[in-house]
Design an enzyme around this catalytic site. Structure first.
Site, PDB file in Angstrom:
ATOM      1  N   ASP A 320      36.074 -12.448   6.180  1.00 41.75           N
ATOM      2  CA  ASP A 320      34.654 -12.542   5.881  1.00 41.75           C
ATOM      3  C   ASP A 320      34.299 -13.982   5.514  1.00 41.75           C
ATOM      4  O   ASP A 320      35.015 -14.621   4.741  1.00 41.75           O
ATOM      5  CB  ASP A 320      34.339 -11.589   4.720  1.00 41.75           C
ATOM      6  CG  ASP A 320      32.882 -11.554   4.363  1.00 41.75           C
ATOM      7  OD1 ASP A 320      32.077 -11.136   5.205  1.00 41.75           O
ATOM      8  OD2 ASP A 320      32.547 -11.949   3.233  1.00 41.75           O
ATOM      9  N   GLU A 356      35.133 -14.569  10.881  1.00 41.78           N
ATOM     10  CA  GLU A 356      33.680 -14.569  10.929  1.00 41.78           C
ATOM     11  C   GLU A 356      33.315 -16.036  10.719  1.00 41.78           C
ATOM     12  O   GLU A 356      33.393 -16.539   9.596  1.00 41.78           O
ATOM     13  CB  GLU A 356      33.085 -13.696   9.825  1.00 41.78           C
ATOM     14  CG  GLU A 356      31.563 -13.686   9.862  1.00 41.78           C
ATOM     15  CD  GLU A 356      30.954 -12.924   8.688  1.00 41.78           C
ATOM     16  OE1 GLU A 356      29.956 -12.222   8.906  1.00 41.78           O
ATOM     17  OE2 GLU A 356      31.470 -13.047   7.559  1.00 41.78           O
TER      18      GLU A 356
END
Length: 623
Positions: A320, A356
């Site tokens: 993330d 990401e």
């Protein structure tokens, strides 16, 4: 000295890093929650340690640290705050936010009754290392563990919403029908609710607010690491890999008004990034940013990754806000120490690594820059494919580039793109064709949260419609989107339920909806769309061209118009053109795209193909 917990024949040794503390204590709790404090000793490197004689597996514990209290200088020492060991392998219950956890020193009292306790785990034999289960160009299936099975009719009620439910035969059969290469589990580490959710009557459903990088959240894994290990083994037996979504960019202690739970109370200056004035840097939008390239944090992160490979056998990780892992003083560096250490580690070197590739900090958009060995979420794929199917003019060229692997982003050689049309963050695939605007009122923020621009369309009716014609058009658009995804070069990702039209009622930020909005409704799934998805998955699985990851050149494919002629420059530049064929020269496999509303007959070498309006046809020559 090794941080964390080491069970030895005579007892258990505990070690924690807290270089600025003047004293730390190991706090042991018995069955009645009575506390025994053992002073810890400091070594020359700032690590505090103690051996607790007679203490073994199952013991519950926490830490306390004393020292200077000066939040403006990054010092939060408060012996009234019970702290979770950053290396605790398990906790005895889930975190619950309480304002007392954030009270200034001397004002809130003892937080031990509010804090989960770490649990000493019995040693289990590490798993033998095996190659990751993930086929090149395969399908990644993103799963929010709790919402995935809360309404699943075949999963026993007591098991619903847990990691163990993913090993149920009905779930595995569904994954196999989609030819899933690997499931990607949204965060399963122990997390805490953001402080604004309680007054709204909401809870965090997604888990992107971790407190521990080792302990699993008991709500998802009541059986702890053994439950994850057994589920991974069952999925491996079915030929399916497991990827964990890890959140190392921040922790749940938030900003200066947040709770003191673990890292903040041990060494905020070492674990978090601060500006020149001593204020917490917030490149994550959550209140703090972990100093991922500080030596002690690098060790914590690498040890955490190794833990899940050795103890559970996971195949890889999705990170993330990935640029946080490579942030240095001057910005993102793909050769940052942490990134190099992850790739050099013998247990991690062959794992699937997915970034990401953006955060909200300076220079935070790093799509295409993580380099060899990394896959990257490709939001430009998402947006360009959405624009084309929405009907935006002049989008044919971008559509073709994304279909062919995004060479403009990833260069020559192998594409590293993870292509997706929808993810947990944003509209579901079905809502993309039913809502032009977000409908997030249930989040309690006056519909201000979530993405404002979704490149979506509603086919003439905003939201739910009982009109069969509207439903048919939305199913048609869903099929076109899914067909495009399954025909795309490189890895593809599908968020659970999008294959059969799951809806979140137009909520494009359902992180706090642990209810019917966020749970997948298995009984009401669109069976027509589901059958289409299964057929696409089977076709991709048996067609090597569709699973390829090498960038396409003119030697590999030809781009044709609907008449079977090579597209001219003028046709490529025509803003109204919405039809094309991609044909593989060697195999004859063809992808016919009709973005117009009217049906069209496409001329192919091996015969013509009739393609409905706003549809994609995947054609293989007769054998």
């Amino acid at each position: 000295m090794k941080p964390g917990v080491s069970v030895e024949p005579s007892g258990t040794r505990f070690c924690v890093w807290s270089p600025d503390a003047t004293q730390t204590w190991l706090c042991l709790f018995d069955a009645a929650d009575r506390e025994t404090r053992l002073p810890m000793l400091r070594d020359a490197d700032g690590c505090w340690h103690v051996e607790a004689a007679g203490v073994g597996a199952g013991a519950r514990y926490g830490l306390r640290a004393d020292g200077r209290y000066d939040p403006g200088a990054g010092l939060w020492f408060d012996p009234d705050k019970l702290l979770l060991d950053p290396y605790a392998p398990a906790i005895d219950r889930a975190f619950r936010y309480d304002p007392v956890l954030a009270a200034p020193r001397g004002e809130g009292g003892d937080t031990a009754p509010l804090m989960p306790k770490g649990v000493v785990a019995a040693a289990i034999e590490p798993l033998p290392q095996a190659p990751p289960r993930f086929a090149s160009g395969g399908l990644i299936y993103e799963v929010q563990v709790r919402g995935f099975t809360m309404l699943h009719p075949d999963v026993p009620e007591a098991q619903r919403g847990t990691i163990a439910a993913l090993a149920h035969p009905a779930v595995i059969a569904h994954l196999q029908s989609l030819h899933v290469s690997a499931i990607e589990l949204m965060p399963i580490n122990a997390w805490i609710d953001e402080r604004h959710l309680g007054p709204l009557g909401l809870t965090n459903a997604w888990g992107y607010n971790p407190v521990s990088y080792f302990a699993l959240d008991p709500r998802l894994a009541p059986g702890g690491i053994a439950e994850l290990r057994a589920t991974v083994a069952a999925l491996h037996e079915a030929g399916i890999g497991v990827i964990l979504d890890m959140v190392y960019n921040h922790d749940g202690e938030s900003d200066a008004q947040g709770p003191t739970l673990s890292l903040r109370g041990l060494d905020a200056r070492g674990y978090f990034r601060h500006d020149a004035e001593g204020r917490l840097i917030n490149d994550t939008g959550t209140g703090n940013s972990i100093a991922c390239n500080a030596p002690v944090v690098r060790r914590l992160i690498v040890d955490s990754l190794r833990h899940f490979v050795a103890q559970a056998g996971v195949d890889g990780f999705r990170f993330d806000l990935g640029p946080a892992l490579g942030r240095m003083a001057d910005g993102f560096d793909p050769q940052a120490p942490l990134l190099q250490e992850m790739r050099a580690d013998p247990l991690l070197a062959d794992r699937i690594m997915i970034a990401e590739p953006w955060d909200i900090g300076p220079g935070g958009y790093q799509l295409g820059n993580f380099g060899e060995g990394w896959l990257e979420w490709n939001d430009r794929y998402r947006d360009d494919i959405r624009r084309f199917w929405r009907g935006d003019a002049g989008t044919l060229g971008a559509f073709a580039t994304r279909l062919a692997g995004s060479s403009d982003i990833f260069g020559s050689g192998q594409t590293r793109s993870v292509n997706f049309l929808a993810a947990h963050d944003g509209f579901t695939l079905a809502d993309l064709t039913a809502y032009e605007h977000r409908h997030n009122d249930a989040n309690g923020e006056q519909n201000r949260d979530g993405h404002g621009e979704n490149l979506s369309w509603n086919n003439g009716v905003e939201g739910v419609s009982d009109d069969p014609a509207v439903q048919a058009v939305r199913t048609r658009d869903g099929k076109a989107l899914l067909s495009t995804l399954f025909a795309t070069r490189g890895a593809i990702m599908l968020t659970a339920g999008d294959e059969f039209g799951r809806s979140q009622q137009g909520n494009n930020n359902a992180y706090a909806q642990d209810n019917a909005i966020g749970w997948i409704d298995w009984e009401r799934r669109n069976r027509d769309l589901e059958a289409h998805s299964f057929a696409l998955a089977a076709l991709r699985a048996e067609t090597p061209d569709l699973r390829g990851t090498a960038m396409l050149s003119d030697a590999d494919v030809e781009w044709l118009d609907e008449h079977g002629q090579a597209l001219t420059i003028g046709q490529w530049e025509d803003p109204a053109r919405r039809r094309l064929t991609l044909r593989y020269r060697a195999s004859g496999v063809a992808i016919c795209v009709n973005g117009d509303t009217e049906p069209c007959r496409f001329r192919l070498v091996d015969g013509d193909a009739d393609v409905d309006g706003r549809s994609v046809a995947l054609m293989r020559p007769a054998r």
